[in-house]
Design a protein around this motif. Structure first.
Motif, PDB file in Angstrom:
ATOM      1  N   ALA A   1       0.814  -1.391  -0.108  1.00  0.00           N
ATOM      2  CA  ALA A   1      -0.096  -0.061   0.010  1.00  0.00           C
ATOM      3  C   ALA A   1       0.750   1.317   0.035  1.00  0.00           C
ATOM      4  CB  ALA A   1      -0.766   0.015   1.288  1.00  0.00           C
ATOM      5  N   ALA A   2       2.356   1.123   0.022  1.00  0.00           N
ATOM      6  CA  ALA A   2       2.905   2.294   0.004  1.00  0.00           C
ATOM      7  C   ALA A   2       2.919   3.114  -1.160  1.00  0.00           C
ATOM      8  CB  ALA A   2       4.508   1.844  -0.140  1.00  0.00           C
ATOM      9  N   LYS A   3       2.887   4.548  -1.042  1.00  0.00           N
ATOM     10  CA  LYS A   3       2.319   5.424  -2.081  1.00  0.00           C
ATOM     11  C   LYS A   3       3.817   5.365  -3.032  1.00  0.00           C
ATOM     12  CE  LYS A   3      -0.584   8.946  -2.258  1.00  0.00           C
ATOM     13  NZ  LYS A   3      -1.232  10.167  -2.244  1.00  0.00           N
ATOM     14  N   ILE A   4       3.588   5.095  -4.246  1.00  0.00           N
ATOM     15  CA  ILE A   4       4.848   4.981  -5.102  1.00  0.00           C
ATOM     16  C   ILE A   4       4.605   5.954  -6.435  1.00  0.00           C
ATOM     17  CG2 ILE A   4       6.273   3.667  -6.721  1.00  0.00           C
ATOM     18  CD1 ILE A   4       5.372   1.403  -5.005  1.00  0.00           C
ATOM     19  N   TYR A   5       5.264   6.906  -6.555  1.00  0.00           N
ATOM     20  CA  TYR A   5       5.133   7.931  -7.746  1.00  0.00           C
ATOM     21  C   TYR A   5       6.068   7.400  -9.079  1.00  0.00           C
ATOM     22  CZ  TYR A   5       6.047  12.249 -10.280  1.00  0.00           C
ATOM     23  OH  TYR A   5       6.216  13.126 -11.459  1.00  0.00           O
ATOM     24  N   ILE A   6       5.734   7.244 -10.032  1.00  0.00           N
ATOM     25  CA  ILE A   6       6.412   6.993 -11.125  1.00  0.00           C
ATOM     26  C   ILE A   6       6.512   7.741 -12.033  1.00  0.00           C
ATOM     27  CG2 ILE A   6       6.608   5.404 -13.068  1.00  0.00           C
ATOM     28  CD1 ILE A   6       4.804   3.237 -11.368  1.00  0.00           C
ATOM     29  N   ALA A   7       7.336   8.787 -11.976  1.00  0.00           N
ATOM     30  CA  ALA A   7       7.549  10.043 -12.911  1.00  0.00           C
ATOM     31  C   ALA A   7       7.972   9.200 -14.188  1.00  0.00           C
ATOM     32  CB  ALA A   7       8.811  10.958 -12.652  1.00  0.00           C
ATOM     33  N   GLY A   8       7.122   9.810 -15.256  1.00  0.00           N
ATOM     34  CA  GLY A   8       7.213   9.379 -16.565  1.00  0.00           C
ATOM     35  C   GLY A   8       6.470   8.014 -16.866  1.00  0.00           C
ATOM     36  N   HIS A   9       5.207   8.018 -16.133  1.00  0.00           N
ATOM     37  CA  HIS A   9       4.530   6.777 -16.174  1.00  0.00           C
ATOM     38  C   HIS A   9       3.732   6.244 -17.348  1.00  0.00           C
ATOM     39  CE1 HIS A   9       1.131   9.276 -15.789  1.00  0.00           C
ATOM     40  NE2 HIS A   9       0.070   8.475 -15.654  1.00  0.00           N
ATOM     41  N   ASN A  10       3.712   7.411 -18.570  1.00  0.00           N
ATOM     42  CA  ASN A  10       3.258   7.287 -19.495  1.00  0.00           C
ATOM     43  C   ASN A  10       4.153   6.538 -20.991  1.00  0.00           C
ATOM     44  OD1 ASN A  10       0.424   7.924 -19.133  1.00  0.00           O
ATOM     45  ND2 ASN A  10       1.110  10.231 -19.375  1.00  0.00           N
ATOM     46  N   GLY A  11       5.512   6.648 -20.194  1.00  0.00           N
ATOM     47  CA  GLY A  11       6.587   6.385 -21.397  1.00  0.00           C
ATOM     48  C   GLY A  11       6.850   4.744 -21.609  1.00  0.00           C
ATOM     49  N   MET A  12       7.745   4.439 -22.328  1.00  0.00           N
ATOM     50  CA  MET A  12       7.913   2.898 -22.508  1.00  0.00           C
ATOM     51  C   MET A  12       8.413   2.401 -21.097  1.00  0.00           C
ATOM     52  SD  MET A  12      10.338   0.826 -25.009  1.00  0.00           S
ATOM     53  CE  MET A  12      11.972   1.514 -24.352  1.00  0.00           C
TER      54      MET A  12
ATOM     55  N   GLY B   1       0.774   8.747 -10.931  1.00  0.00           N
ATOM     56  CA  GLY B   1       1.555   9.152 -12.145  1.00  0.00           C
ATOM     57  C   GLY B   1       0.984  10.512 -12.473  1.00  0.00           C
ATOM     58  N   ALA B   2       1.731  11.376 -13.141  1.00  0.00           N
ATOM     59  CA  ALA B   2       1.092  12.498 -13.710  1.00  0.00           C
ATOM     60  C   ALA B   2       1.900  12.793 -15.255  1.00  0.00           C
ATOM     61  CB  ALA B   2       1.573  13.646 -12.907  1.00  0.00           C
ATOM     62  N   SER B   3       0.956  13.375 -16.178  1.00  0.00           N
ATOM     63  CA  SER B   3       1.551  13.366 -17.433  1.00  0.00           C
ATOM     64  C   SER B   3       2.340  14.619 -17.324  1.00  0.00           C
ATOM     65  CB  SER B   3       0.626  13.567 -18.375  1.00  0.00           C
ATOM     66  OG  SER B   3      -0.131  14.642 -18.366  1.00  0.00           O
ATOM     67  N   SER B   4       3.260  14.849 -18.394  1.00  0.00           N
ATOM     68  CA  SER B   4       4.001  16.222 -18.558  1.00  0.00           C
ATOM     69  C   SER B   4       2.725  17.511 -18.884  1.00  0.00           C
ATOM     70  CB  SER B   4       4.950  16.212 -19.670  1.00  0.00           C
ATOM     71  OG  SER B   4       4.269  16.081 -20.943  1.00  0.00           O
ATOM     72  N   LYS B   5       1.725  17.035 -19.225  1.00  0.00           N
ATOM     73  CA  LYS B   5       0.718  18.381 -19.410  1.00  0.00           C
ATOM     74  C   LYS B   5       0.206  18.671 -18.182  1.00  0.00           C
ATOM     75  CE  LYS B   5      -0.929  18.101 -24.019  1.00  0.00           C
ATOM     76  NZ  LYS B   5      -0.225  16.721 -24.543  1.00  0.00           N
ATOM     77  N   GLU B   6      -0.093  17.664 -17.220  1.00  0.00           N
ATOM     78  CA  GLU B   6      -0.354  17.978 -15.792  1.00  0.00           C
ATOM     79  C   GLU B   6       0.889  18.314 -14.918  1.00  0.00           C
ATOM     80  OE1 GLU B   6      -3.934  14.237 -15.419  1.00  0.00           O
ATOM     81  OE2 GLU B   6      -1.502  13.756 -15.483  1.00  0.00           O
ATOM     82  N   VAL B   7       1.820  17.736 -14.838  1.00  0.00           N
ATOM     83  CA  VAL B   7       2.890  18.346 -13.906  1.00  0.00           C
ATOM     84  C   VAL B   7       4.390  18.479 -14.980  1.00  0.00           C
ATOM     85  CG1 VAL B   7       4.443  17.938 -12.052  1.00  0.00           C
ATOM     86  CG2 VAL B   7       2.134  17.312 -11.873  1.00  0.00           C
ATOM     87  N   ASP B   8       4.752  19.751 -15.212  1.00  0.00           N
ATOM     88  CA  ASP B   8       5.993  19.748 -16.129  1.00  0.00           C
ATOM     89  C   ASP B   8       6.997  19.570 -15.173  1.00  0.00           C
ATOM     90  OD1 ASP B   8       8.120  20.420 -17.543  1.00  0.00           O
ATOM     91  OD2 ASP B   8       7.490  22.610 -18.101  1.00  0.00           O
ATOM     92  N   LEU B   9       7.812  18.532 -15.233  1.00  0.00           N
ATOM     93  CA  LEU B   9       8.699  18.275 -14.522  1.00  0.00           C
ATOM     94  C   LEU B   9      10.151  19.216 -14.457  1.00  0.00           C
ATOM     95  CD1 LEU B   9       8.622  14.357 -14.462  1.00  0.00           C
ATOM     96  CD2 LEU B   9       7.884  15.858 -12.553  1.00  0.00           C
ATOM     97  N   CYS B  10      10.110  20.049 -15.433  1.00  0.00           N
ATOM     98  CA  CYS B  10      11.072  21.029 -15.782  1.00  0.00           C
ATOM     99  C   CYS B  10      10.855  22.356 -14.891  1.00  0.00           C
ATOM    100  CB  CYS B  10      11.342  21.491 -17.086  1.00  0.00           C
ATOM    101  SG  CYS B  10      11.830  20.252 -18.283  1.00  0.00           S
ATOM    102  N   ASN B  11       9.513  22.260 -14.138  1.00  0.00           N
ATOM    103  CA  ASN B  11       9.046  23.357 -13.461  1.00  0.00           C
ATOM    104  C   ASN B  11       9.335  22.991 -11.944  1.00  0.00           C
ATOM    105  OD1 ASN B  11       7.646  25.248 -11.998  1.00  0.00           O
ATOM    106  ND2 ASN B  11       6.210  25.726 -13.911  1.00  0.00           N
TER     107      ASN B  11
END
Ligand SMILES: NC(=O)c1ccc[n+]([C@@H]2O[C@H](COP(=O)([O-])OP(=O)(O)OC[C@H]3O[C@@H](n4cnc5c(N)ncnc54)[C@H](OP(=O)(O)O)[C@@H]3O)[C@@H](O)[C@H]2O)c1
Length: 318
Positions: A5-16, A35-45
């Motif tokens: 049940a640990a909360k796991i964030y996969i950055a880039g979860h839409n990628g290959m 997960g969050a798409s680049s449109k939802e969260v821009d990881l460069c910001n």
């Protein structure tokens, strides 16, 4: 045992790679994936990343987000490959450190190793010589990510670990010929030529360089292995430890796709490094090994290509 049940964030979860990690964790019963798409969260910001981490409060972060591409894309967009990759990883690593995330898994690439390093590539060869110039921008960003995770590990005794995949391929691959890697590019070229009366397929270089390829589900399994076990060191190669010539790769793909035309090698185009093979003995010693053989992986990838032929990723690097 990692809590399912640990909360796991996969950055880039839409990628290959990110989507393969997501599928693997879901299949194992992990129930709190984020997960969050680049449109939802821009990881460069940086602000957007800090806000997202503060709101979602992940316990574990897997960084599978990056600007990824082949030789052409790396060569044409050096600024984006260096800057955006550094921004993405710096923002994630810093937010993870400041919010006391318990585990951070950073994905790099085999191009972090020097161009003329002995083969197979051992983790110890990092920073022992000059990089391959065509992708040094991407490689430098990845090296700084490895070093940031190592610094946090050494200075604060946190479980930040880096995995360096060899060439990956598989479902959700990028088949856009302007930015794709060699294996998906070949699948597309052979497929299109087959449907064009088995026209000749022109491939870059002499076909003699040797390369290693890992199916993306095996990569995902390595990431989940790193998640479920505390790895004793800061850096691990992930690959098959087996390579083949680009010519053998081409004939394998040609057979699977069913193309019967000629293969023409355009040796006016560069070959790149003669051999690039990972030494994966560190991961093997801990108990991880790849499962999917090359022909089986290519067949799965081609099946996915046929099912998704109408909506391939088109990447705008500008
Ligand atoms: N593919 C390979 O052969 C290979 C080999 C060695 C290492 N790796 C490493 O494995 C990791 C994953 O690669 P991949 O092949 O899965 O790449 P990919 O299919 O291109 O996926 C990358 C993901 O990163 C996300 N991303 C990129 N820029 C972003 C931004 N500014 N904000 C938020 N998200 C952003 C994208 O999200 P959206 O889809 O939402 O835009 C995308 O889903 C990378 O670290 C790469 O360096 C890959």
């Amino acid at each position: 045992m990692t809590n399912k049940a640990a909360k796991i964030y996969i950055a880039g979860h839409n990628g290959m790679v990110g989507s393969a990690i997501w599928r693997n964790l879901e299949a194992k019963g992990y129930s709190n994936l984020v997960g969050a798409s680049s449109k939802e969260v821009d990881l460069c910001n940086q602000q957007a990343v800090n806000d997202f981490i503060a709101t979602t409060k992940p316990e574990i972060i897997i960084d599978a987000a990056a600007k990824v591409g082949g030789i052409l894309a790396n060569n044409d967009f050096p600024y984006q490959f260096l800057m955006e990759n550094m921004q993405i990883q710096n923002n994630l690593i810093d937010a993870a450190h400041r919010t006391n995330v318990s585990k951070f898994i950073f994905l790099g690439s085999s191009c972090i190793y020097p161009k003329l390093a002995p083969q197979p590539l051992k983790e110890d060869y990092l920073l022992t010589d000059s990089l391959e110039p065509t992708n040094e921008w991407y490689a430098l960003a990845k090296i700084s990510g490895v070093k940031l995770c190592q610094a946090i590990r050494n200075q604060f005794q946190k479980d930040f670990v880096s995995l360096m995949p060899t060439n990956l391929y598989g479902t959700h691959d990028n088949f856009d010929l302007k930015s794709s890697h060699v294996l998906p590019a070949m699948i597309r070229k052979f497929h299109e030529a087959k449907h064009n009366q088995n026209a000749a397929v022109v491939l870059w270089g002499s076909g003699t360089p040797m390369r290693e390829f890992l199916f993306v589900d095996d990569m995902a399994a390595a990431v989940v292995f790193a998640l479920e076990n505390k790895l004793p060191d800061y850096l691990y190669n992930v690959g098959t430890g087996e390579d083949l010539t680009i010519k053998d790769l081409a004939t394998t793909i040609q057979k699977i796709v069913g193309h019967t035309g000629e293969i023409v090698w355009d040796d006016s185009k560069p070959d790149g490094t003669p051999r690039k093979l990972m030494d994966v003995s560190k991961m093997h010693a801990l108990g991880w090994k790849h499962q999917v053989q090359l022909e089986e992986g290519i067949q799965k990838t081609y099946n996915w290509f046929l099912e998704n032929i109408d909506n391939f990723k088109q990447i705008d690097y500008k």
